[in-house]
Design a protein around this motif. Structure first.
Motif, short mmCIF file in Angstrom:
data_model
loop_
_atom_site.label_atom_id
_atom_site.label_comp_id
_atom_site.label_asym_id
_atom_site.label_seq_id
_atom_site.Cartn_x
_atom_site.Cartn_y
_atom_site.Cartn_z
N CYS A 1 0.85 -1.19 0.00
CA CYS A 1 0.00 0.00 0.00
C CYS A 1 0.89 1.25 0.00
O CYS A 1 1.25 1.78 1.06
CB CYS A 1 -0.92 -0.02 1.22
N ARG A 2 1.22 1.71 -1.20
CA ARG A 2 2.11 2.87 -1.36
C ARG A 2 1.69 3.68 -2.58
O ARG A 2 0.90 3.23 -3.42
CB ARG A 2 3.56 2.41 -1.52
N ARG A 3 2.25 4.87 -2.68
CA ARG A 3 1.99 5.73 -3.83
C ARG A 3 2.86 5.31 -5.00
O ARG A 3 3.92 4.70 -4.83
CB ARG A 3 2.28 7.18 -3.46
N ALA A 4 2.42 5.66 -6.19
CA ALA A 4 3.21 5.40 -7.38
C ALA A 4 4.47 6.26 -7.34
O ALA A 4 4.47 7.36 -6.77
CB ALA A 4 2.40 5.71 -8.63
N THR A 5 5.53 5.76 -7.92
CA THR A 5 6.80 6.48 -7.94
C THR A 5 6.64 7.85 -8.59
O THR A 5 6.14 7.97 -9.70
CB THR A 5 7.87 5.68 -8.71
N GLY A 6 7.01 8.89 -7.84
CA GLY A 6 6.92 10.26 -8.36
C GLY A 6 5.52 10.79 -8.50
O GLY A 6 5.28 11.73 -9.26
N SER A 7 4.56 10.22 -7.77
CA SER A 7 3.16 10.63 -7.91
C SER A 7 2.47 10.60 -6.55
O SER A 7 2.92 9.93 -5.62
CB SER A 7 2.43 9.71 -8.89
N SER A 8 1.36 11.34 -6.45
CA SER A 8 0.55 11.31 -5.24
C SER A 8 -0.57 10.28 -5.34
O SER A 8 -1.34 10.08 -4.40
CB SER A 8 -0.04 12.70 -4.96
N ASN A 9 -0.69 9.65 -6.49
CA ASN A 9 -1.73 8.64 -6.72
C ASN A 9 -1.28 7.28 -6.18
O ASN A 9 -0.10 6.99 -6.09
CB ASN A 9 -2.03 8.51 -8.21
#
Length: 244
Positions: free
Chosen positions: A156-164
């Motif tokens: 459960c983490r954000r996409a690399t370089g994104s807030s999504n």
């Protein structure tokens, strides 16, 4: 004269009887060939029934519910998928050491069939994977898991370089041999020093994924897309359901 003629007749009669009995004795079938034939068949049957000692164990997989305590770091309240909608897949994989191993992946319950199908094909082809542990073995630290060349799925983490949210947060993505298949920026760099020699494609190497190879095609057959086809940055380790 009569006696001599009688003796001659008896001798001739005895010879004739002996001649008549001779063929009957030679008509019996030879005993030795019959013995060879009788022993050959059981030997053949035993060989057929004995499995080859070099044959690897068959692929196995098991899907089960995953308890909250198996995800102490990778799941928390507020994640886009509840842990009750995730499943633990325990399956066989072929190691870098040329031996079969058992690994674990956590994915969304809707994609367990995809995972079993793909990894059975990779196992049957003896395609190597370094190791396969839940990302919780690294306290859900994506960097540490990648640095250890760990193949993992849910986090459960954000996409690399994104807030999504990443597709990993939905349990619909997997990273395979992340050192041999690193995330590469548009400028050609990678955050992991021990992965720098793997930033180009195509290239040869154990556990390396290349455009259009058997790994990419196997995932594509179940509707999973490869990060190596992204424009700009490339994520050679990454496969996800429907892309992204």
């Amino acid at each position: 004269m009569k006696r001599a003629a009688a003796i001659a007749f008896v001798v001739l009669a005895s010879a004739a009887c002996a001649a008549a009995e001779e063929p009957a004795a030679s008509a019996d079938p030879p005993r030795e060939p019959a013995t060879v034939t009788a022993t050959a068949e059981p030997t053949s049957e035993r060989s057929a029934a004995t499995p080859s000692p070099t044959a690897p164990p068959a692929f196995t997989s098991k899907v089960s519910r995953v308890s909250r305590d198996r995800l102490p770091y990778s799941w928390r309240p507020g994640c886009p998928v509840h842990y009750r909608d995730l499943r633990l897949v325990t399956l066989s994989y072929w190691g870098f050491d040329g031996k079969p191993h058992t690994g674990e992946l956590v994915v969304r319950k809707t994609v367990t069939d995809d995972i079993e199908t793909v990894f059975k094909k990779l196992y049957d082809r003896r395609w190597p994977i370094r190791q396969m542990k839940l990302v919780d073995a690294y306290k859900a630290d994506d960097y540490d898991s990648i640095d250890a060349d760990n193949t993992s799925a849910f986090n459960c983490r954000r996409a690399t370089g994104s807030s999504n949210w990443s597709n990993h947060a939905y349990g619909e993505a997997i990273d395979v041999n992340p050192l041999e298949n690193p995330y590469v920026t548009a400028s050609g760099g990678t955050a992991h020093r021990n992965a720098k020699k793997f930033t180009k494609r195509p290239m040869k190497g154990k556990g390396v994924i290349n455009p259009g190879d058997r790994v990419v095609k196997t995932f594509a057959q179940v509707g999973w897309e490869w990060g190596g086809y992204w424009s700009g940055a490339k994520d050679y380790q990454h496969f996800s359901k429907g892309g992204g």
